[in-house]
Design an enzyme around this catalytic site. Sequence first.
Site, mmCIF file in Angstrom:
data_model
loop_
_atom_site.group_PDB
_atom_site.id
_atom_site.type_symbol
_atom_site.label_atom_id
_atom_site.label_comp_id
_atom_site.label_asym_id
_atom_site.label_seq_id
_atom_site.Cartn_x
_atom_site.Cartn_y
_atom_site.Cartn_z
ATOM 1 N N TYR A 60 0.831 -1.200 0.000
ATOM 2 C CA TYR A 60 0.000 0.000 0.000
ATOM 3 C C TYR A 60 0.862 1.245 0.000
ATOM 4 O O TYR A 60 2.091 1.173 0.131
ATOM 5 C CB TYR A 60 -0.979 -0.011 1.180
ATOM 6 C CG TYR A 60 -0.383 0.323 2.537
ATOM 7 C CD1 TYR A 60 0.457 -0.571 3.196
ATOM 8 C CD2 TYR A 60 -0.663 1.531 3.161
ATOM 9 C CE1 TYR A 60 0.979 -0.270 4.449
ATOM 10 C CE2 TYR A 60 -0.146 1.833 4.420
ATOM 11 C CZ TYR A 60 0.668 0.940 5.057
ATOM 12 O OH TYR A 60 1.194 1.231 6.284
ATOM 13 N N ARG B 286 -7.240 -21.039 -3.312
ATOM 14 C CA ARG B 286 -6.209 -20.586 -2.386
ATOM 15 C C ARG B 286 -4.982 -21.471 -2.548
ATOM 16 O O ARG B 286 -5.057 -22.690 -2.320
ATOM 17 C CB ARG B 286 -6.726 -20.663 -0.948
ATOM 18 C CG ARG B 286 -5.690 -20.231 0.075
ATOM 19 C CD ARG B 286 -6.216 -20.347 1.508
ATOM 20 N NE ARG B 286 -5.162 -20.014 2.476
ATOM 21 C CZ ARG B 286 -4.248 -20.871 2.925
ATOM 22 N NH1 ARG B 286 -4.255 -22.127 2.509
ATOM 23 N NH2 ARG B 286 -3.314 -20.488 3.777
ATOM 24 N N LYS C 29 6.327 -1.558 2.012
ATOM 25 C CA LYS C 29 5.112 -1.038 2.642
ATOM 26 C C LYS C 29 4.005 -2.086 2.465
ATOM 27 O O LYS C 29 3.076 -1.920 1.667
ATOM 28 C CB LYS C 29 4.740 0.328 2.053
ATOM 29 C CG LYS C 29 3.934 1.181 3.023
ATOM 30 C CD LYS C 29 3.953 2.647 2.652
ATOM 31 C CE LYS C 29 2.943 3.473 3.418
ATOM 32 N NZ LYS C 29 3.034 3.453 4.861
ATOM 33 N N GLU D 213 11.847 2.744 14.580
ATOM 34 C CA GLU D 213 10.868 3.714 14.085
ATOM 35 C C GLU D 213 9.614 3.559 14.928
ATOM 36 O O GLU D 213 9.592 2.764 15.866
ATOM 37 C CB GLU D 213 10.570 3.481 12.600
ATOM 38 C CG GLU D 213 9.985 2.121 12.283
ATOM 39 C CD GLU D 213 9.705 1.927 10.783
ATOM 40 O OE1 GLU D 213 9.514 2.910 10.048
ATOM 41 O OE2 GLU D 213 9.659 0.752 10.360
ATOM 42 N N LEU E 195 10.801 1.511 7.405
ATOM 43 C CA LEU E 195 10.192 2.010 6.177
ATOM 44 C C LEU E 195 10.936 3.291 5.771
ATOM 45 O O LEU E 195 11.149 4.166 6.617
ATOM 46 C CB LEU E 195 8.709 2.325 6.403
ATOM 47 C CG LEU E 195 8.011 2.700 5.102
ATOM 48 C CD1 LEU E 195 7.650 1.451 4.306
ATOM 49 C CD2 LEU E 195 6.773 3.531 5.342
HETATM 50 N N1 PDD Z 1 2.504 5.018 7.682
HETATM 51 N N2 PDD Z 1 7.195 3.896 9.259
HETATM 52 C C1 PDD Z 1 6.072 3.148 9.206
HETATM 53 C C2 PDD Z 1 6.100 1.770 9.772
HETATM 54 C C3 PDD Z 1 4.907 3.672 8.611
HETATM 55 O O1 PDD Z 1 3.792 2.913 8.537
HETATM 56 C C4 PDD Z 1 4.922 5.000 8.106
HETATM 57 C C5 PDD Z 1 3.724 5.623 7.453
HETATM 58 C C6 PDD Z 1 6.112 5.748 8.200
HETATM 59 C C7 PDD Z 1 6.224 7.145 7.646
HETATM 60 O O2 PDD Z 1 6.227 7.131 6.240
HETATM 61 P P1 PDD Z 1 5.725 8.399 5.402
HETATM 62 O O3 PDD Z 1 6.462 9.579 5.928
HETATM 63 O O4 PDD Z 1 6.088 8.066 4.025
HETATM 64 O O5 PDD Z 1 4.237 8.528 5.643
HETATM 65 C C8 PDD Z 1 7.229 5.146 8.770
HETATM 66 C C9 PDD Z 1 1.315 5.488 6.994
HETATM 67 C C10 PDD Z 1 1.015 6.933 7.212
HETATM 68 C C11 PDD Z 1 0.166 4.560 7.329
HETATM 69 O O6 PDD Z 1 0.445 3.381 7.525
HETATM 70 O O7 PDD Z 1 -0.980 5.004 7.346
#
Ligand code: PDD
Length: 281
Positions: A32, A100, A144, A176, A200
Amino acid sequence: MSTVYFNGEFMPLESARVSVLDRGFVFGDGVYEVIPVYAGCLFHAQEHLQRLANSLALIRLPNPMTLEEWEALCKDLVVRHSKGNQIIYIQVTRGAPEKREHVFPKDTAPTVFVMTSPLTPPTSYTGETAITHPDIRWQHCDIKSINLLANVLARQAAAEAGAAEALLIREGHLMEGSSSNVFIVENDMIKTPPKSNLILPGITRDVLLGVLAAANIPFQETELTEAQLRTAQEVWIASSTRELMPITKIDGIEVGDGRVGKHWQGAWELYQAHKQAVCQA
Ligand code: PDD
């Protein structure tokens, strides 16, 4: 009623239906992306869409669109909604085959879903609280992936402790947040963990580092220990939905003097100025 994009068509959210055999549903086999939109302007769309392309490549799912097609689609969806701030959510799974089976299906079209919802970035910042939580995720946190169970459990633990975020610790190192990247300030130096397969590669993080570099504000991308987190002057989290947020209490203990820090204030102002410059927002 919100309009969404689902497998080639725009339709009301209520009409979008996915098969129970969709590999996103049965295997979590998908990725995503989340893109902020300020006053109708997609913020750093190319970087987000490139990260989507990277996530797809890492799970060996052919990208169903070019970056230009993705951007045009997102813009099309955005203009069908209010001119206010929005957050675009894109999800691509390996589709819905007839049975599946773990092995990749042949000749199955991916499932492509895009929606947008209102985004309200905070306007005043008094400092949020966080907890620390073991990082029980896998070795590919740079993807992601829609597999977010470990993140969800960590974030739920934070919510139950009345905290805004869970800061993930892996083998004594700060990685993070459950849905954000993390920054600390130590001896007046801004520090954030380096990109690796264990975090990420956040776009907000990268944009902020670019903005700091342009303003000649030094920073370090360096591994950080849990001990450094606990003795930091300032701690911030960064994400597309929360922008740059100061954390003033961790596990019930004040960060630094317990107040929103001057380094955060400076970085936040630069980030807002950059938003203005890019999006007139
Ligand atoms: N999440 N680390 C993780 C594990 C994340 O899920 C996200 C963002 C970030 C920050 O990434 P960015 O700056 O590109 O939004 C770091 C999004 C917002 C979500 O899962 O909704």
